[in-house]
Design a protein around this motif. Structure first.
Motif, PDB file in Angstrom:
ATOM      1  N   LEU A 142     -62.853  17.691  -5.331  1.00  0.00           N
ATOM      2  CA  LEU A 142     -61.538  18.171  -5.772  1.00  0.00           C
ATOM      3  C   LEU A 142     -61.629  18.589  -7.232  1.00  0.00           C
ATOM      4  O   LEU A 142     -62.030  17.798  -8.087  1.00  0.00           O
ATOM      5  CB  LEU A 142     -60.501  17.047  -5.618  1.00  0.00           C
ATOM      6  CG  LEU A 142     -59.190  17.192  -6.398  1.00  0.00           C
ATOM      7  CD1 LEU A 142     -58.396  18.413  -5.942  1.00  0.00           C
ATOM      8  CD2 LEU A 142     -58.326  15.925  -6.255  1.00  0.00           C
ATOM      9  N   VAL A 143     -61.284  19.835  -7.502  1.00  0.00           N
ATOM     10  CA  VAL A 143     -61.205  20.306  -8.884  1.00  0.00           C
ATOM     11  C   VAL A 143     -59.741  20.577  -9.216  1.00  0.00           C
ATOM     12  O   VAL A 143     -59.059  21.300  -8.489  1.00  0.00           O
ATOM     13  CB  VAL A 143     -62.057  21.583  -9.093  1.00  0.00           C
ATOM     14  CG1 VAL A 143     -61.770  22.220 -10.453  1.00  0.00           C
ATOM     15  CG2 VAL A 143     -63.542  21.248  -8.979  1.00  0.00           C
ATOM     16  N   VAL A 144     -59.254  19.948 -10.289  1.00  0.00           N
ATOM     17  CA  VAL A 144     -57.908  20.217 -10.792  1.00  0.00           C
ATOM     18  C   VAL A 144     -58.087  21.080 -12.032  1.00  0.00           C
ATOM     19  O   VAL A 144     -58.752  20.669 -12.986  1.00  0.00           O
ATOM     20  CB  VAL A 144     -57.171  18.909 -11.161  1.00  0.00           C
ATOM     21  CG1 VAL A 144     -55.759  19.213 -11.657  1.00  0.00           C
ATOM     22  CG2 VAL A 144     -57.130  17.953  -9.973  1.00  0.00           C
ATOM     23  N   ASN A 145     -57.552  22.296 -12.004  1.00  0.00           N
ATOM     24  CA  ASN A 145     -57.793  23.226 -13.109  1.00  0.00           C
ATOM     25  C   ASN A 145     -56.507  23.777 -13.715  1.00  0.00           C
ATOM     26  O   ASN A 145     -55.630  24.270 -13.012  1.00  0.00           O
ATOM     27  CB  ASN A 145     -58.658  24.406 -12.626  1.00  0.00           C
ATOM     28  CG  ASN A 145     -58.813  25.491 -13.698  1.00  0.00           C
ATOM     29  OD1 ASN A 145     -58.509  26.646 -13.473  1.00  0.00           O
ATOM     30  ND2 ASN A 145     -59.256  25.107 -14.875  1.00  0.00           N
ATOM     31  N   VAL A 146     -56.415  23.709 -15.037  1.00  0.00           N
ATOM     32  CA  VAL A 146     -55.361  24.390 -15.785  1.00  0.00           C
ATOM     33  C   VAL A 146     -55.961  25.712 -16.251  1.00  0.00           C
ATOM     34  O   VAL A 146     -56.942  25.714 -16.996  1.00  0.00           O
ATOM     35  CB  VAL A 146     -54.919  23.551 -16.994  1.00  0.00           C
ATOM     36  CG1 VAL A 146     -53.871  24.304 -17.809  1.00  0.00           C
ATOM     37  CG2 VAL A 146     -54.394  22.192 -16.553  1.00  0.00           C
ATOM     38  N   VAL A 203     -64.825  11.271  -2.309  1.00  0.00           N
ATOM     39  CA  VAL A 203     -64.106  12.302  -3.064  1.00  0.00           C
ATOM     40  C   VAL A 203     -64.568  12.296  -4.521  1.00  0.00           C
ATOM     41  O   VAL A 203     -64.495  11.277  -5.205  1.00  0.00           O
ATOM     42  CB  VAL A 203     -62.573  12.078  -3.015  1.00  0.00           C
ATOM     43  CG1 VAL A 203     -61.854  13.133  -3.846  1.00  0.00           C
ATOM     44  CG2 VAL A 203     -62.068  12.102  -1.576  1.00  0.00           C
ATOM     45  N   GLU A 204     -65.057  13.461  -4.949  1.00  0.00           N
ATOM     46  CA  GLU A 204     -65.426  13.630  -6.350  1.00  0.00           C
ATOM     47  C   GLU A 204     -64.252  14.349  -7.015  1.00  0.00           C
ATOM     48  O   GLU A 204     -63.738  15.323  -6.453  1.00  0.00           O
ATOM     49  CB  GLU A 204     -66.682  14.499  -6.394  1.00  0.00           C
ATOM     50  CG  GLU A 204     -67.385  14.560  -7.729  1.00  0.00           C
ATOM     51  CD  GLU A 204     -68.531  15.595  -7.681  1.00  0.00           C
ATOM     52  OE1 GLU A 204     -68.841  16.129  -8.741  1.00  0.00           O
ATOM     53  OE2 GLU A 204     -69.069  15.858  -6.595  1.00  0.00           O
ATOM     54  N   ILE A 205     -63.805  13.861  -8.176  1.00  0.00           N
ATOM     55  CA  ILE A 205     -62.668  14.515  -8.848  1.00  0.00           C
ATOM     56  C   ILE A 205     -63.111  15.030 -10.216  1.00  0.00           C
ATOM     57  O   ILE A 205     -63.692  14.295 -11.007  1.00  0.00           O
ATOM     58  CB  ILE A 205     -61.469  13.555  -9.025  1.00  0.00           C
ATOM     59  CG1 ILE A 205     -61.110  12.878  -7.694  1.00  0.00           C
ATOM     60  CG2 ILE A 205     -60.256  14.289  -9.599  1.00  0.00           C
ATOM     61  CD1 ILE A 205     -60.005  11.830  -7.801  1.00  0.00           C
ATOM     62  N   ASP A 224     -64.557  22.028  -3.278  1.00  0.00           N
ATOM     63  CA  ASP A 224     -64.166  22.145  -1.875  1.00  0.00           C
ATOM     64  C   ASP A 224     -62.664  22.351  -1.790  1.00  0.00           C
ATOM     65  O   ASP A 224     -62.165  23.065  -0.942  1.00  0.00           O
ATOM     66  CB  ASP A 224     -64.569  20.878  -1.109  1.00  0.00           C
ATOM     67  CG  ASP A 224     -66.071  20.711  -1.072  1.00  0.00           C
ATOM     68  OD1 ASP A 224     -66.754  21.639  -0.588  1.00  0.00           O
ATOM     69  OD2 ASP A 224     -66.580  19.679  -1.562  1.00  0.00           O
ATOM     70  N   LEU A 225     -61.963  21.686  -2.703  1.00  0.00           N
ATOM     71  CA  LEU A 225     -60.508  21.825  -2.797  1.00  0.00           C
ATOM     72  C   LEU A 225     -60.170  22.135  -4.256  1.00  0.00           C
ATOM     73  O   LEU A 225     -60.492  21.352  -5.153  1.00  0.00           O
ATOM     74  CB  LEU A 225     -59.836  20.501  -2.368  1.00  0.00           C
ATOM     75  CG  LEU A 225     -58.347  20.339  -2.677  1.00  0.00           C
ATOM     76  CD1 LEU A 225     -57.517  21.440  -2.058  1.00  0.00           C
ATOM     77  CD2 LEU A 225     -57.846  18.967  -2.189  1.00  0.00           C
ATOM     78  N   LEU A 226     -59.557  23.296  -4.478  1.00  0.00           N
ATOM     79  CA  LEU A 226     -59.164  23.670  -5.839  1.00  0.00           C
ATOM     80  C   LEU A 226     -57.650  23.548  -5.968  1.00  0.00           C
ATOM     81  O   LEU A 226     -56.903  24.213  -5.253  1.00  0.00           O
ATOM     82  CB  LEU A 226     -59.602  25.113  -6.144  1.00  0.00           C
ATOM     83  CG  LEU A 226     -59.162  25.695  -7.499  1.00  0.00           C
ATOM     84  CD1 LEU A 226     -59.715  24.895  -8.667  1.00  0.00           C
ATOM     85  CD2 LEU A 226     -59.580  27.165  -7.627  1.00  0.00           C
ATOM     86  N   VAL A 227     -57.208  22.666  -6.859  1.00  0.00           N
ATOM     87  CA  VAL A 227     -55.786  22.578  -7.168  1.00  0.00           C
ATOM     88  C   VAL A 227     -55.604  23.206  -8.540  1.00  0.00           C
ATOM     89  O   VAL A 227     -56.110  22.711  -9.535  1.00  0.00           O
ATOM     90  CB  VAL A 227     -55.293  21.119  -7.134  1.00  0.00           C
ATOM     91  CG1 VAL A 227     -53.857  21.040  -7.622  1.00  0.00           C
ATOM     92  CG2 VAL A 227     -55.403  20.583  -5.706  1.00  0.00           C
TER      93      VAL A 227
END
Lengths: 410, 105
Positions: free
Chosen positions: A150-154, A185-187, A244-247
């Motif tokens: 999971l990547v959380v990107n601003v 889950v890798e964050i 895998d999941l981009l937020v």
């Protein structure tokens, strides 16, 4: 009869209508509010939807339930605002003239600003959570996700509610732990800022939280494009980050009508006096909430503190008195940190978030820049406060201006 | 806060080396400033950015954003990052003798 026009019936515009309607002399002033949508969203609640804590119905009410009686409400898109002519043209051709205008047209995400973001994978494995569609689609994805990166990107600053992406990462750590798949889950938290947050003390404090929760922080990353085909996020410098999941928290911009009307900067935010909230260009135009270009946070709490100042300045303007330069950039944000706890920060243009007690110095019940259960309850109670007090323009036991009482210099 | 002599003129600069007073800046100072942050030589492409920033600052009173340089200056963001790697707004403002562009909260 003079006309006070409020453009935008979201958090800021609704609060202002509720504050002004009872005090303006109705033999002299008439209030009209224009908004294009019928539904009011409790936006702080979007954060909780992907985890199944809130659902759609928890964050939706009709806007009309919150407007005061005695004002005219027009539901219509606006074609153009013509501040040199003191008038607004609606999409259906109607023209509304005004003597005094408050612009509260907010800010919204614009994923189209980033190459490759809006494509086949949008809302498939690339999601926002700043819209009801994004938050609910993300819920459906997360509910069945078996793990991955999971990547959380601003993408770029400024964004609405600058702590929300951090809260999202903290809640992800909590949720996947509860689901028993945290080891799968890798964050990674990817931000254009030099650290977890803008101001040094809070950046250090929140950065340590990321480490503690095994969330990787990648700073100084300016997202340039998404290669959705290969699940890669690229910086303008061609650094690549796999996901895998981009937020994403896409580019935030002011309303398009502000751009069309030539009233905004390059992000459609309106140049506004930092302390009086008067437009820098038109003296009978005031700007409130996320629509401004102020170097403050874009958040409901800021709109609330601004509204106290603007309430006074509108009356001063009407009475021909000098405006009070009273807005200090005050923001107050609950940061949900997962596992039933939260952090609270309180700051303004000049004073960065500091530790202490809030709102009563030495007493609390809330703790600043510390993680407590009480802060979490403050956040959860806020939804009630928002619908029942804040939108209705009621006085809250917090001053518009930030105070140093209860804070410790560190 | 520190004074520095650039192209034979003494100017005031902040802790990070940004100019206190943009009016102190002269074109001759730019190559030296660029060298300080590892950009050498300054090409015509660099100058296009520096000149746009100076002009825009004169009119608007603030350092233009990357988006403004694209929209108003016709300089693509990709090019900006190639010319001023890792933080073009800051680096170009540094060389152009402008204050540090303020980030947002």
């Amino acid at each position: 009869m003079k006309q006070l026009l409020i453009v935008g019936g979201g958090t800021a515009g609704t609060m202002m209508a509720n504050k002004l309607a009872p005090v303006l002399d109705d033999s002299e002033w008439h209030i009209t509010l224009i908004d294009e949508h019928e539904t009011h969203y409790y936006q702080p609640g979007f954060l909780f939807i992907p985890w199944g804590i809130y659902n759609k119905n928890d964050v939706i009410k009709p806007k009309r339930d919150f407007y005061p009686s005695g004002i005219d409400v027009i539901i219509s898109p606006i074609e153009i605002i013509e501040p040199d002519e003191n008038r607004v043209k609606l999409a259906d051709g109607r023209v509304i003239s005004y003597d005094l205008m408050i612009v509260a047209t907010g800010s919204r995400i614009n994923p189209g600003e980033t190459e490759g973001m809006l494509g086949d994978k949008w809302h498939k494995n690339i999601f926002d959570f700043y819209t009801i569609e994004g938050a609910t689609n993300l819920r459906n994805f997360i509910k069945y996700w078996e793990g991955g990166k999971l990547v959380v990107n601003v993408v770029e600053m400024p964004i609405k509610c600058p702590v929300a992406p951090l809260e999202f990462a903290f809640l992800a750590d909590w949720y996947f732990t509860e689901q028993g798949i945290r080891d799968k889950v890798e964050i990674e938290y990817v931000t254009p800022l030099p650290g977890a947050f803008t101001k040094p003390i809070a950046a250090k404090f929140l950065g340590e939280f990321l480490t503690k929760k095994n969330i990787k922080l990648t700073s100084d990353f300016s997202a340039g494009r998404v290669d959705a085909e290969n699940n890669k996020l690229y910086s303008w410098d061609e650094e690549a980050i796999d996901y895998d999941l981009l937020v994403t928290i896409p580019t935030n911009m002011g309303a398009e009508v502000i751009g069309r009307s030539g009233m905004g900067d390059d992000l459609n935010f309106i140049p506004t006096d930092h302390h009086t909230l008067q437009s820098k260009k038109w003296e009978n135009v005031f700007v409130l909430g996320d629509a401004t270009d102020l170097p403050s946070s874009k958040a409901g709490s800021v709109a609330h503190f601004e509204a106290d100042v603007l309430f006074e300045n509108i009356q001063r303007y009407i009475d021909g008195r000098p405006l009070k330069p009273a807005f200090d950039g005050h923001a107050n944000c609950y940061i949900e940190s997962g596992f039933g706890k939260g952090i609270l920060i309180d700051f303004n243009y000049d004073v960065e978030p500091l530790p202490g007690k809030f709102p009563l110095p030495g007493v609390g019940p809330f703790s600043l820049l510390q993680e407590t259960r009480m802060n979490h309850w403050g956040k959860m109670t806020f939804r009630w406060v928002y619908w029942n007090l804040l939108l209705k323009g009621a006085e809250l036991p917090i001053e518009a201006q930030m105070t140093m009482a209860g804070k410790k210099r560190v | 806060m520190a004074e520095a002599t650039l192209a034979g003129v003494t100017v005031e600069r902040d802790d990070e080396g940004f100019f206190k007073n943009p009016d102190d800046w002269k074109e001759e100072m730019a190559p030296e400033l660029a060298k300080e942050i590892g950009i050498d030589p300054l090409t015509e492409e660099h100058w296009k950015v520096i000149r746009f920033m100076r002009e825009d600052y004169k009119v608007k009173g603030q350092v233009p954003s990357i988006r403004r340089m694209k929209n108003e200056g016709g300089i693509s963001t990709k090019d900006l990052y190639n010319l001023f790697p890792k933080g073009p707004a800051k680096k170009a403002a540094y060389i152009a003798g402008l204050g540090k562009p303020h980030g947002c909260i």
